[in-house]
Design a protein around this motif. Structure first.
Motif, PDB file in Angstrom:
ATOM      1  N   SER A   1      -0.138   4.777  -1.861  1.00 39.97           N
ATOM      2  CA  SER A   1      -0.409   6.022  -0.860  1.00 39.97           C
ATOM      3  C   SER A   1       0.409   7.053  -1.523  1.00 39.97           C
ATOM      4  O   SER A   1      -0.097   8.385  -1.349  1.00 39.97           O
ATOM      5  CB  SER A   1      -0.136   5.507   0.470  1.00 39.97           C
TER       6      SER A   1
ATOM      7  N   GLY B   1       0.642  -1.121   0.069  1.00 36.42           N
ATOM      8  CA  GLY B   1      -0.047   0.008  -0.021  1.00 36.42           C
ATOM      9  C   GLY B   1       0.727   1.240   0.096  1.00 36.42           C
ATOM     10  O   GLY B   1       0.192   2.367  -0.018  1.00 36.42           O
ATOM     11  N   LEU B   2       2.174   1.262   0.057  1.00 32.76           N
ATOM     12  CA  LEU B   2       2.996   2.453   0.363  1.00 32.76           C
ATOM     13  C   LEU B   2       3.009   3.254  -0.943  1.00 32.76           C
ATOM     14  O   LEU B   2       2.742   4.373  -1.272  1.00 32.76           O
ATOM     15  CB  LEU B   2       4.507   2.071   0.783  1.00 32.76           C
TER      16      LEU B   2
ATOM     17  N   THR C   1      -1.307   8.667  -4.441  1.00 33.21           N
ATOM     18  CA  THR C   1      -2.396   9.441  -4.001  1.00 33.21           C
ATOM     19  C   THR C   1      -2.307  10.716  -3.271  1.00 33.21           C
ATOM     20  O   THR C   1      -2.934  11.828  -3.673  1.00 33.21           O
ATOM     21  CB  THR C   1      -3.260   8.517  -2.996  1.00 33.21           C
ATOM     22  N   ILE C   2      -1.221  10.689  -2.489  1.00 35.86           N
ATOM     23  CA  ILE C   2      -0.789  11.869  -1.540  1.00 35.86           C
ATOM     24  C   ILE C   2      -0.539  13.135  -2.606  1.00 35.86           C
ATOM     25  O   ILE C   2      -0.921  14.350  -2.670  1.00 35.86           O
ATOM     26  CB  ILE C   2      -0.169  11.609  -0.611  1.00 35.86           C
TER      27      ILE C   2
END
Length: 289
Positions: A142, A138-139, A145-146
């Motif tokens: 993420s 998931g890193l 996305t950020i």
């Protein structure tokens, strides 16, 4: 007049002289050009170092494609190169209309700088979780996305300002970027600190471990400090006209600001992370055909 009165008069004269010096430099077109050319030269030097390091890594391990290390150096080259060009043509940039174009050219490299060093946080987070046998699936989503959210919000504010100039939105844009900088500083503190503590707990004493420990400690301290300073300065920039970084009238402030938050940190990090990856050894026998 007593001794206290004489001392107060001397202090007042010194403050006035310092104020006049600051004002004279800021108002001098000659000093404006000199300072912005110094900034452009320094950015160009950092960009050249990043490019040379990228080429060296590519020549060392061409078979690995675009690794995190290569992307980090490429983004450093891009950010510093663009920033240098902006300062070379600073007077032309300052005359662009509508005014929002000036903000975009000055702020876009700052966003790219955030992405560049957020990539380093991602790299450390992956190392930390892999060492603890925790999934890292998931890193990367993420991370993307950020960054996407940050860019979308900032671009949306630019588009609104392009459509209609709203002074409050300009302040909000600067406060938003201060928040992004604080988020990056906390990211370095969280994952850089975790990785540093984890390396400290390793029982095996080795030269490589000590070097890696120092590397993580130095880079964490440098990056946390630079993003925290950026956050504080952007807050002042948003609410105090005397701390405005987007005008030619504050070249000395620009010199101090960009030296502290981009040039010096980038130079130190590139120096600390200068080690090349090991050459790929021969792992298996290849018969002669």
């Amino acid at each position: 007049m007593g001794n206290n009165g004489v001392e107060e008069a001397v202090v007042a004269l010194k403050l006035k002289a310092a104020s006049n010096w600051w004002h004279d430099v800021n108002e001098s077109p000659l000093w404006q050009d000199r300072i912005f050319h110094i900034l452009a030269s320094l950015y160009g030097l950092v960009a050249a170092v990043a490019l040379v390091q990228l080429i060296r890594i590519q020549l060392r391990v061409p078979e690995y494609g675009w690794t995190t290390q290569k992307v980090f150096h490429f983004l450093n080259f891009l950010v510093n190169g663009v920033r240098g060009l902006v300062f070379v043509f600073r007077r032309d940039v300052q005359n662009l209309h509508p005014e929002i174009v000036q903000h975009i050219l000055l702020d876009m490299p700052s966003l790219a700088f955030f992405t560049t060093y957020a990539l380093l946080v991602l790299f450390w987070a992956e190392i930390y979780y892999q060492a603890r046998a925790v999934s890292t699936d998931g890193l990367r989503p993420s991370f993307f996305t950020i960054n996407a959210v940050v860019y979308i919000i900032q671009i949306a504010m630019w588009l609104i300002l392009w459509w209609k100039y709203i002074p409050v939105l300009v302040i909000l844009s600067k406060v938003f970027f201060a928040g992004v900088s604080l988020f990056a500083a906390l990211g370095f503190l969280l994952y850089g600190g975790r990785l540093f503590l984890m390396l400290q707990r390793f029982p095996v004493e080795s030269k490589g471990r000590r070097k890696k420990l120092q590397e993580v400690g130095y880079v964490t301290t440098i990056c946390f400090s630079c993003f925290l300073v950026r956050c504080i300065m952007m807050c002042f920039n948003a609410f105090d006209k005397a701390a405005d970084l987007d005008v030619l009238d504050h070249p000395v402030l620009n010199l101090i600001y960009y030296l502290l938050v981009e040039i010096l940190p980038s130079s130190l990090v590139l120096f600390i992370l200068r080690k090349l990856p090991p050459k790929r050894g021969i792992t298996q026998y290849h018969p002669i055909r």
